[in-house]
Design a protein around this motif. Structure first.
Motif, PDB file in Angstrom:
ATOM      1  N   PRO A  18     -45.107   6.596 -25.446  1.00 49.68           N
ATOM      2  CA  PRO A  18     -44.659   5.654 -24.411  1.00 49.68           C
ATOM      3  C   PRO A  18     -43.505   6.240 -23.602  1.00 49.68           C
ATOM      4  N   PRO A  19     -43.262   5.694 -22.402  1.00 48.52           N
ATOM      5  CA  PRO A  19     -42.169   6.227 -21.571  1.00 48.52           C
ATOM      6  C   PRO A  19     -40.844   6.220 -22.330  1.00 48.52           C
ATOM      7  N   SER A  20     -40.063   7.223 -21.979  1.00 44.55           N
ATOM      8  CA  SER A  20     -38.787   7.411 -22.656  1.00 44.55           C
ATOM      9  C   SER A  20     -37.800   6.299 -22.333  1.00 44.55           C
ATOM     10  N   ARG A  21     -37.000   5.932 -23.304  1.00 45.08           N
ATOM     11  CA  ARG A  21     -35.932   4.953 -23.073  1.00 45.08           C
ATOM     12  C   ARG A  21     -34.580   5.674 -23.046  1.00 45.08           C
ATOM     13  N   LEU A  22     -34.312   6.426 -24.118  1.00 51.64           N
ATOM     14  CA  LEU A  22     -33.004   7.091 -24.219  1.00 51.64           C
ATOM     15  C   LEU A  22     -32.879   8.278 -23.267  1.00 51.64           C
ATOM     16  N   LEU A  23     -34.021   8.916 -22.967  1.00 54.05           N
ATOM     17  CA  LEU A  23     -33.966  10.107 -22.110  1.00 54.05           C
ATOM     18  C   LEU A  23     -34.645   9.850 -20.770  1.00 54.05           C
ATOM     19  N   ALA A  24     -34.716   8.568 -20.368  1.00 54.88           N
ATOM     20  CA  ALA A  24     -35.365   8.242 -19.091  1.00 54.88           C
ATOM     21  C   ALA A  24     -34.662   8.973 -17.953  1.00 54.88           C
ATOM     22  N   GLY A  25     -35.442   9.646 -17.127  1.00 59.97           N
ATOM     23  CA  GLY A  25     -34.869  10.340 -15.967  1.00 59.97           C
ATOM     24  C   GLY A  25     -34.371  11.733 -16.293  1.00 59.97           C
ATOM     25  N   ALA A  26     -34.434  12.131 -17.569  1.00 61.33           N
ATOM     26  CA  ALA A  26     -33.908  13.461 -17.933  1.00 61.33           C
ATOM     27  C   ALA A  26     -34.986  14.522 -17.764  1.00 61.33           C
ATOM     28  N   SER A  27     -34.585  15.694 -17.318  1.00 65.49           N
ATOM     29  CA  SER A  27     -35.485  16.846 -17.287  1.00 65.49           C
ATOM     30  C   SER A  27     -34.701  17.985 -17.935  1.00 65.49           C
ATOM     31  N   PRO A  28     -35.385  19.093 -18.275  1.00 68.87           N
ATOM     32  CA  PRO A  28     -34.704  20.104 -19.088  1.00 68.87           C
ATOM     33  C   PRO A  28     -33.344  20.552 -18.561  1.00 68.87           C
ATOM     34  N   ASP A  29     -33.162  20.572 -17.230  1.00 73.51           N
ATOM     35  CA  ASP A  29     -31.876  21.064 -16.732  1.00 73.51           C
ATOM     36  C   ASP A  29     -30.958  19.955 -16.237  1.00 73.51           C
ATOM     37  N   SER A  30     -31.356  18.721 -16.488  1.00 76.12           N
ATOM     38  CA  SER A  30     -30.622  17.646 -15.828  1.00 76.12           C
ATOM     39  C   SER A  30     -29.387  17.190 -16.598  1.00 76.12           C
ATOM     40  N   TYR A  31     -28.383  16.845 -15.834  1.00 75.38           N
ATOM     41  CA  TYR A  31     -27.247  16.080 -16.339  1.00 75.38           C
ATOM     42  C   TYR A  31     -27.297  14.791 -15.541  1.00 75.38           C
ATOM     43  N   ILE A  32     -27.461  13.685 -16.214  1.00 73.33           N
ATOM     44  CA  ILE A  32     -27.572  12.426 -15.475  1.00 73.33           C
ATOM     45  C   ILE A  32     -26.160  11.916 -15.192  1.00 73.33           C
ATOM     46  N   THR A 208     -12.512   1.621 -39.557  1.00 69.70           N
ATOM     47  CA  THR A 208     -13.149   2.542 -38.601  1.00 69.70           C
ATOM     48  C   THR A 208     -14.669   2.440 -38.685  1.00 69.70           C
ATOM     49  N   LEU A 209     -15.264   2.279 -37.529  1.00 69.32           N
ATOM     50  CA  LEU A 209     -16.727   2.262 -37.430  1.00 69.32           C
ATOM     51  C   LEU A 209     -17.190   3.675 -37.115  1.00 69.32           C
ATOM     52  N   VAL A 210     -17.966   4.299 -38.028  1.00 66.39           N
ATOM     53  CA  VAL A 210     -18.540   5.616 -37.730  1.00 66.39           C
ATOM     54  C   VAL A 210     -20.020   5.404 -37.439  1.00 66.39           C
ATOM     55  N   GLN A 211     -20.426   5.788 -36.251  1.00 64.45           N
ATOM     56  CA  GLN A 211     -21.795   5.529 -35.834  1.00 64.45           C
ATOM     57  C   GLN A 211     -22.339   6.756 -35.118  1.00 64.45           C
ATOM     58  N   ASN A 212     -23.567   7.118 -35.447  1.00 64.35           N
ATOM     59  CA  ASN A 212     -24.219   8.255 -34.794  1.00 64.35           C
ATOM     60  C   ASN A 212     -24.358   7.997 -33.283  1.00 64.35           C
ATOM     61  N   VAL A 213     -24.308   9.069 -32.479  1.00 68.89           N
ATOM     62  CA  VAL A 213     -24.350   8.882 -31.016  1.00 68.89           C
ATOM     63  C   VAL A 213     -25.681   8.275 -30.542  1.00 68.89           C
ATOM     64  N   GLU A 214     -26.780   8.622 -31.218  1.00 68.49           N
ATOM     65  CA  GLU A 214     -28.062   8.010 -30.810  1.00 68.49           C
ATOM     66  C   GLU A 214     -28.043   6.510 -31.116  1.00 68.49           C
ATOM     67  N   THR A 215     -27.436   6.132 -32.225  1.00 71.40           N
ATOM     68  CA  THR A 215     -27.336   4.704 -32.553  1.00 71.40           C
ATOM     69  C   THR A 215     -26.557   3.987 -31.457  1.00 71.40           C
ATOM     70  N   LEU A 216     -25.458   4.603 -31.022  1.00 68.76           N
ATOM     71  CA  LEU A 216     -24.623   3.969 -29.990  1.00 68.76           C
ATOM     72  C   LEU A 216     -25.384   3.845 -28.668  1.00 68.76           C
ATOM     73  N   ALA A 217     -26.085   4.910 -28.269  1.00 64.96           N
ATOM     74  CA  ALA A 217     -26.853   4.854 -27.020  1.00 64.96           C
ATOM     75  C   ALA A 217     -27.923   3.765 -27.118  1.00 64.96           C
ATOM     76  N   THR A 218     -28.514   3.621 -28.295  1.00 68.97           N
ATOM     77  CA  THR A 218     -29.538   2.594 -28.486  1.00 68.97           C
ATOM     78  C   THR A 218     -28.918   1.201 -28.396  1.00 68.97           C
ATOM     79  N   MET A 219     -27.697   1.068 -28.920  1.00 69.34           N
ATOM     80  CA  MET A 219     -26.985  -0.222 -28.790  1.00 69.34           C
ATOM     81  C   MET A 219     -26.831  -0.595 -27.318  1.00 69.34           C
ATOM     82  N   ALA A 220     -26.513   0.402 -26.491  1.00 72.44           N
ATOM     83  CA  ALA A 220     -26.324   0.128 -25.054  1.00 72.44           C
ATOM     84  C   ALA A 220     -27.618  -0.387 -24.434  1.00 72.44           C
ATOM     85  N   LEU A 221     -28.745   0.163 -24.864  1.00 72.27           N
ATOM     86  CA  LEU A 221     -30.032  -0.299 -24.322  1.00 72.27           C
ATOM     87  C   LEU A 221     -30.340  -1.721 -24.795  1.00 72.27           C
TER      88      LEU A 221
END
Ligand code: FMN
Ligand code: SF4
Length: 436
Positions: A18-32, A208-221
């Protein structure tokens, strides 16, 4: 959406994800950058519009599980920190010490603003005034992208919270939460004996809350789109998608974003399919498990892998070509494990070194049956005996290798020969140099 991570080979038939959620709009050289990020993702509801516990409830309704390896329910962790005395701290764990994993680096390199959105929301959820983002200092592209994104944010919108970026030592256990917290407190990046856990007493002695960066990005979505949207992918018990680094003997090694529960074989197909005849797959990373090739239909989820004694871990699938010796590959990983011991616990320091030495003999077809029994015994003896789970990973990988590569083992023991072509497949880095 896939982001290539390594060498290329002709693409084969792939099953569409399915279409990307976390990497939507990303391409190999892109910085969003911020403007594109805002167009792609729209503004999240401002943290001030979200009372603390409603954000936590939202994550509970979404059923989000941590993406750093252990799969702990995020809402429970948020609540434990929010219930502690203020002031509180959030640590975003972007250290990604698992050698075959590239998913956190990929996410931070291409979509750093989503990680920042998640970190700011997490701070609002637990009532934290400070956010620290730890990124392995050797992961330069990820660090640079995070730095650029922070500069964009502070010069335009502001963050509403004291947010800092830190380049962490390139050591595997530096990503274990107590090691990361100890390093952020000015000590070595080595795990500490617990308790107290970081949620009770972490950075500067604060909850202190220690959370993986992918978890945090998913929280934002989830904060933008809601729990029902999130649950459209994945399984009822493990909702959503996740990033998986697929490498080894595959068409085009890449980070893919796939619904949890996607069969392992479909993940391999999504990156061009097998590039050779395969003998096994490693799932979860070096801190993972070997599985036989007839397990390719297994869903990549905790529930799917549990009956095989495996777990998705940090999101890694590595295809081993039949031309390689699985025992020799495992021996190189166990040697790396021994070199990455923080040298604090006896079973880890001595047990891993001994296990590594003897397993190297097995791999070199120089071991006898007694040696093999000793390997099995030592693997059992080191498990659960360290202050952190570092030795457990080596024990599990060794045990799975002895099962999955049993034909190779028999050949090694009976003929003293190895059918491997001697060319290493796994990229095993040398142990890190510094703990500071
Ligand atoms: C030896 C070891 C290494 C770890 N390395 C990482 C890592 O590189 N990145 C990470 O996010 N979590 C790592 N973890 C897990 C962290 O301790 C912690 O559980 C995680 O950051 C929590 O985030 P999550 O709940 O979002 O998954 C490691 C754990 C162990 C035992
Ligand atoms: S088990 Fe090993 S890595 Fe973990 S704290 Fe002890 S010595 Fe350090």
């Amino acid at each position: 959406m896939t982001i290539a991570t390594g060498r290329t080979a002709p693409a084969r038939k792939t099953r569409p994800l399915p279409p990307s959620r976390l990497l939507a709009g990303a391409s190999p050289d892109s910085y969003i950058g911020l403007a594109t990020h805002r167009k792609t993702y729209t503004l999240p509801p401002p943290p001030s519009a979200q009372p603390r516990y409603s954000l936590i409830d939202l994550m509970g309704a979404a059923g989000l599980l941590g993406r750093g390896g252990a799969g702990f329910p995020t809402a429970r962790k948020l609540k434990a920190v929010a219930d502690g005395p203020g002031p509180r701290v959030v640590v975003a764990n972007g250290t990604e010490g698992e050698p075959p994993s590239a998913k956190d680096q990929t996410l931070m390199t291409h979509n750093p603003h989503l990680v920042i959105d998640g970190a700011v929301l997490a701070a609002a959820a637990v009532g934290a005034s400070q956010v620290l983002i730890g990124v392995d200092r050797a992961h330069r592209r990820a660090l640079e992208a995070m730095r650029a994104a922070l500069a964009e944010r502070t010069s335009t919108e502001g963050l509403g919270v004291d947010l800092r970026l830190a380049g962490t030592p390139s050591r595997y256990v530096a990503g274990e939460e107590t090691g990361l917290v100890q390093w952020m407190n000015g000590g070595p990046a080595m795990p500490t004996s617990v308790p107290p856990r970081p949620f009770e007493k972490g950075v500067a002695g604060r909850p202190t809350l220690v959370q993986n960066v992918e978890t945090l990005a998913t929280m934002a979505l989830i904060a933008r789109h809601g729990p029902e949207w999130f649950r459209q992918l994945g399984t009822p018990d493990e909702p959503g998608g996740r990033l998986v680094t697929v490498s080894g003997a595959v068409g085009q090694p890449a980070v893919v974003e796939a619904p949890i529960g996607t069969p392992i074989g479909a993940l391999i197909d999504a990156v061009g399919g097998p590039a050779a005849e395969l003998s096994a797959v490693m799932v979860g990373g070096f801190y993972g498990t070997w599985l036989p090739v007839d397990a390719l239909d297994t869903p990549y989820s905790r529930a799917g892998l549990l009956p095989l004694g495996a777990s998705p871990g940090a999101g890694v699938v590595l295809a081993l070509p039949a031309s390689a010796c699985g025992l020799a590959e495992t021996a190189r990983v166990v040697s790396w494990y021994a070199g990455e011991s923080a040298g604090q616990c006896g079973p880890c320091i001595f047990g891993l070194a001994d296990l590594s030495e003897l397993f190297a003999q097995v791999a070199a077809a120089r071991a006898n049956r007694d040696d093999l029994e000793t390997v099995r015994r030592w693997a059992g003896e080191i498990e659960g005996r360290g202050a952190c789970k570092h030795p457990d990973g080596a024990a599990r990988l060794v045990r799975s290798a002895l099962t999955v590569f049993s034909d190779e083992l028999t050949r090694h023991m009976s003929t003293g020969e190895c059918r491997g072509n001697g060319r290493p497949v796994l990229r095993v880095p040398p142990p890190g140099k510094t703990w500071r």
